[in-house]
Design an enzyme around this catalytic site. Sequence first.
Site, PDB file in Angstrom:
ATOM      1  N   SER A  79       0.834  -1.202   0.000  1.00  0.00           N
ATOM      2  CA  SER A  79       0.000   0.000   0.000  1.00  0.00           C
ATOM      3  C   SER A  79       0.874   1.260   0.000  1.00  0.00           C
ATOM      4  O   SER A  79       1.972   1.258   0.542  1.00  0.00           O
ATOM      5  CB  SER A  79      -0.892   0.035   1.237  1.00  0.00           C
ATOM      6  OG  SER A  79      -1.665  -1.136   1.304  1.00  0.00           O
TER       7      SER A  79
HETATM    8  N1  SAH Z   1      -1.025  -4.391   4.222  1.00  0.00           N
HETATM    9  C1  SAH Z   1      -0.183  -4.897   3.143  1.00  0.00           C
HETATM   10  C2  SAH Z   1      -0.764  -4.683   1.765  1.00  0.00           C
HETATM   11  C3  SAH Z   1      -1.852  -5.600   1.553  1.00  0.00           C
HETATM   12  S1  SAH Z   1      -2.477  -5.907  -0.046  1.00  0.00           S
HETATM   13  C4  SAH Z   1       1.206  -4.348   3.212  1.00  0.00           C
HETATM   14  O1  SAH Z   1       1.458  -3.483   4.061  1.00  0.00           O
HETATM   15  O2  SAH Z   1       2.044  -4.816   2.431  1.00  0.00           O
HETATM   16  C5  SAH Z   1      -3.890  -6.847   0.536  1.00  0.00           C
HETATM   17  C6  SAH Z   1      -3.564  -8.219   1.062  1.00  0.00           C
HETATM   18  O3  SAH Z   1      -4.803  -8.777   1.514  1.00  0.00           O
HETATM   19  C7  SAH Z   1      -3.020  -9.174   0.020  1.00  0.00           C
HETATM   20  O4  SAH Z   1      -1.790  -9.682   0.449  1.00  0.00           O
HETATM   21  C8  SAH Z   1      -4.089 -10.275  -0.072  1.00  0.00           C
HETATM   22  O5  SAH Z   1      -3.563 -11.569  -0.291  1.00  0.00           O
HETATM   23  C9  SAH Z   1      -4.735 -10.170   1.301  1.00  0.00           C
HETATM   24  N2  SAH Z   1      -6.079 -10.743   1.421  1.00  0.00           N
HETATM   25  C10 SAH Z   1      -7.137 -10.651   0.559  1.00  0.00           C
HETATM   26  N3  SAH Z   1      -8.197 -11.317   1.050  1.00  0.00           N
HETATM   27  C11 SAH Z   1      -7.818 -11.839   2.259  1.00  0.00           C
HETATM   28  C12 SAH Z   1      -8.462 -12.648   3.250  1.00  0.00           C
HETATM   29  N4  SAH Z   1      -9.729 -13.067   3.119  1.00  0.00           N
HETATM   30  N5  SAH Z   1      -7.752 -13.001   4.349  1.00  0.00           N
HETATM   31  C13 SAH Z   1      -6.478 -12.605   4.524  1.00  0.00           C
HETATM   32  N6  SAH Z   1      -5.794 -11.856   3.625  1.00  0.00           N
HETATM   33  C14 SAH Z   1      -6.462 -11.473   2.506  1.00  0.00           C
END
Ligand code: SAH
Length: 234
Positions: A79
């Site tokens: 992000s």
């Molecule tokens: N916070 C992260 C960026 C996240 S991108 C950082 O600082 O790098 C969003 C993430 O949510 C992705 O890695 C994706 O795999 C995860 N995601 C999506 N649906 C999810 C779920 N149901 N449970 C856990 N993770 C999930």
Amino acid sequence: MTPSAQAGIGFTSLRSRARMVDALRQKGIRNEAVLAAIQAVPRHLFVDEALAHRVYDYKNVSASNYQAALPIGFGQTLSHPYTVARMIEILLDRRAQLGKTLEIGAGSGYQAAVLSHLTEEEVWAVERIAPLLARARQTLARIPEVRVRLELADGTLGWPAAAPFHSIIMAAAARQAPAELLSQLAPGGRLVLPLLSTDGKEQYLHHIERTPRGFTETRLESVRFVPLLSGIAS
Ligand code: SAH
């Protein structure tokens, strides 16, 4: 690498981070505790070395287009610093600390590291893609002052064994707030998450607070996140 060369890299990244924090302040982030947490976390450790020089590029700081965000593999992205700062500022609100915190979608682990600077209690973070989680674990192990409990799980279900949480933050967009997350929120606790508009075309940040009578929900600015998916991927 010689110790002085290593120190040089440390110094450069500290200065780059200070410039990034200034840019965030100019873009309207007001909470100094959040800015200090962002200053403290070595963001360049959370992407491949080949991309590390781009993590402090503040032309990137406020871009709202997630296609321009930095890839962390498996179709997921790190992000933007503005998004991370803004969401955590909303999550913290007027509180001095986040308290016990849950992050859904740990990805690279970067946001979890920032969260951990804002609470003396534990940060629990779940991710559904196994290799991403493994890498986040390795990265976080390199930063001794950061304590995050990571688990491979479908975050739609929250983390029932550790509930209730004072703060929950979701880094992927859903149609509605997962019921399990609402039920795992402590009284007075806050949930910040991106939700799709009814036509599914837009996403907006929302914050939801658990009050003695139920929940209050507020819609904020438009954002762009990857979708919340269910189940676990190995
Ligand atoms: N916070 C992260 C960026 C996240 S991108 C950082 O600082 O790098 C969003 C993430 O949510 C992705 O890695 C994706 O795999 C995860 N995601 C999506 N649906 C999810 C779920 N149901 N449970 C856990 N993770 C999930």
